[in-house]
Design an enzyme around this catalytic site. Structure first.
Site, mmCIF file in Angstrom:
data_model
loop_
_atom_site.group_PDB
_atom_site.id
_atom_site.type_symbol
_atom_site.label_atom_id
_atom_site.label_comp_id
_atom_site.label_asym_id
_atom_site.label_seq_id
_atom_site.Cartn_x
_atom_site.Cartn_y
_atom_site.Cartn_z
ATOM 1 N N THR A 208 0.827 -1.217 0.000
ATOM 2 C CA THR A 208 0.000 0.000 0.000
ATOM 3 C C THR A 208 0.852 1.254 0.000
ATOM 4 O O THR A 208 0.462 2.280 -0.564
ATOM 5 C CB THR A 208 -0.931 0.000 1.233
ATOM 6 N N TYR B 215 -8.128 0.697 -6.228
ATOM 7 C CA TYR B 215 -6.848 0.744 -5.522
ATOM 8 C C TYR B 215 -5.927 -0.376 -6.009
ATOM 9 O O TYR B 215 -6.297 -1.532 -6.056
ATOM 10 C CB TYR B 215 -7.120 0.645 -4.021
ATOM 11 N N SER C 204 1.691 -7.600 -0.635
ATOM 12 C CA SER C 204 2.460 -8.595 0.118
ATOM 13 C C SER C 204 1.682 -9.885 0.367
ATOM 14 O O SER C 204 2.256 -10.867 0.832
ATOM 15 C CB SER C 204 2.976 -8.001 1.425
ATOM 16 N N THR D 111 1.854 -4.435 4.271
ATOM 17 C CA THR D 111 1.808 -4.749 5.703
ATOM 18 C C THR D 111 1.296 -6.163 5.992
ATOM 19 O O THR D 111 1.559 -6.700 7.069
ATOM 20 C CB THR D 111 0.917 -3.732 6.447
ATOM 21 N N ASP D 112 0.568 -6.773 5.049
ATOM 22 C CA ASP D 112 -0.102 -8.048 5.344
ATOM 23 C C ASP D 112 0.866 -9.149 5.788
ATOM 24 O O ASP D 112 0.566 -9.906 6.711
ATOM 25 C CB ASP D 112 -0.884 -8.537 4.125
ATOM 26 N N LYS E 277 0.755 -7.900 12.727
ATOM 27 C CA LYS E 277 -0.333 -7.022 12.289
ATOM 28 C C LYS E 277 -1.597 -7.410 13.043
ATOM 29 O O LYS E 277 -1.993 -8.575 13.031
ATOM 30 C CB LYS E 277 -0.532 -7.149 10.770
ATOM 31 N N GLU F 221 -0.875 -29.317 28.104
ATOM 32 C CA GLU F 221 -2.141 -30.010 27.822
ATOM 33 C C GLU F 221 -1.915 -31.264 26.998
ATOM 34 O O GLU F 221 -2.708 -32.199 27.040
ATOM 35 C CB GLU F 221 -3.085 -29.074 27.069
HETATM 36 N N1 GLN Z 1 -1.763 -1.927 4.086
HETATM 37 C C1 GLN Z 1 -1.154 -2.765 3.299
HETATM 38 O O1 GLN Z 1 0.007 -2.662 3.017
HETATM 39 C C2 GLN Z 1 -1.983 -3.917 2.795
HETATM 40 C C3 GLN Z 1 -2.035 -3.938 1.283
HETATM 41 C C4 GLN Z 1 -1.651 -5.227 0.638
HETATM 42 N N2 GLN Z 1 -2.629 -6.234 0.871
HETATM 43 C C5 GLN Z 1 -0.252 -5.649 1.043
HETATM 44 O O2 GLN Z 1 -0.007 -6.245 2.065
HETATM 45 O O3 GLN Z 1 0.637 -5.352 0.286
#
Ligand code: GLN
Length: 323
Positions: A14, A25, A58, A91-92, A164, A280
């Site tokens: 992103t 997007y 990602s 970020t994923d 995340k 467990e």
């Molecule tokens: N906020 C993000 O970066 C998520 C966008 C995308 N799904 C990625 O991980 O690249």
């Protein structure tokens, strides 16, 4: 100039996205050079050069890109002119890439992953500030020897703990077990503790061994485990309920897999806290490994690297997972 040289390895996400949230997007549409150009005065902090390693969201991150990044980092380590490395990334799966690079590279130079939650065209886009702060951390001598770091929203996280936690918030990354390792603003960088000792595993040279994650839930039967084994998995990570547990049928199928030479690591879907041996479930009898503080996707990365290095005995795998 006397400024430190920071190399930006761009992979997409992103932070390099165009369009607005809610429609049209595309992640990864903007190049590393364009990203740098979007941050006012970033050139006063460091001499920057950008390399485009990939242009992907990602969710499509894969071991081919991981190996490319590890190779570039090994080469940049030898370049005396380079002070630090920033990786722009979605970020994923940023936490998986961070752990991979933490384990599979050896440089003392800072490796800083940055991303954003809002596309570059959104109101109050967070990408430019995160990139600026990532460059500030990567050029700071205090960040040396700490392996891979994740910098978002004024916070510095270590690769082991960062995860995340929120689908939309700019404060999505947390270090839920041990807390963040530092803080950053355009005016300062602070680390809260000395660098933790690092485990470095041999960098793999080819595709990583197949490791599947099995998600446990009320009523799960043996079929997901059997399907993973039939598909040729060399390792299975259980995203277990609670303390890394699952239904009797799943545990029996995992025991059979372990008997057949598949390395089975128990992690938890809860998101916080350790999975420890013989509480467990009797790991000694079942032939399982307990993931300690590794969440399921991170347990998968570590297990892949261990298997790639020929480490398959549950006792040796357990030693690498120990808290
Ligand atoms: N906020 C993000 O970066 C998520 C966008 C995308 N799904 C990625 O991980 O690249």
């Amino acid at each position: 100039q006397g400024l430190p040289h920071v190399v930006v390895l761009a992979t997409g996400g992103t932070i390099a996205g165009s369009g607005t949230t809610g429609g049209g997007y595309v992640s990864g549409a903007i190049s590393g050079d364009q990203l740098i150009a979007s941050v006012p005065d970033i050139g006063k902090r460091a001499r920057l050069s950008a390399e485009q390693i990939a242009s992907i969201g990602s969710q499509d991150m894969n071991d081919g890109v991981w190996l490319k990044l590890a190779e570039r980092i090994a080469a940049l380590d030898k370049d005396a002119d380079v002070a630090g490395i920033v990786i722009t990334h979605g970020t994923d799966t940023m936490e998986e890439t961070a752990l991979f690079l933490d384990l599979a590279t050896r440089t003392e130079k800072p490796i800083v992953l940055v991303g954003s939650m809002r596309p570059s065209t959104a109101v109050s886009a967070d990408g430019p500030r995160n990139l600026l702060e990532g460059v500030i951390v990567a050029s700071d001598p205090k960040a040396r020897g700490r392996g891979a770091l994740v910098v978002l929203n004024d916070t510095i996280h270590g690769a082991r703990d960062v995860t995340k936690t929120n689908t939309v918030s700019v404060q999505t990354f947390l270090s839920p077990n041990f807390g963040p390792v530092g803080a950053v603003s355009p005016d300062h960088v602070a680390f809260f503790a000395a660098p933790a000792p690092r485990t470095s595993l041999a960098a793999p040279t080819g595709p990583l061994p197949k490791v599947e994650i099995i998600y446990a839930y009320a009523g799960v039967d043996a079929k997901p485990v059997e399907a993973a084994v039939a598909a040729g998995a060399k390792g299975i990570v259980l995203a277990g309920v609670g303390d890394g547990n699952a239904s009797k049928a799943t545990i029996a199928a995992l025991q059979a897999a372990a008997k057949g030479g598949v390395v089975v690591v128990r992690s938890s879907r809860t998101g916080t806290g350790p999975v420890l041996r013989n509480i467990e479930l009797n790991d000694d009898e079942l032939g399982f490994v307990a993931a300690a503080y590794h969440n399921p996707p991170k347990a998968r990365v570590l297990l892949q690297l261990l298997l790639a290095g020929g480490v398959t005995q549950p006792e040796k795998v357990q030693a690498a997972f120990a808290p």
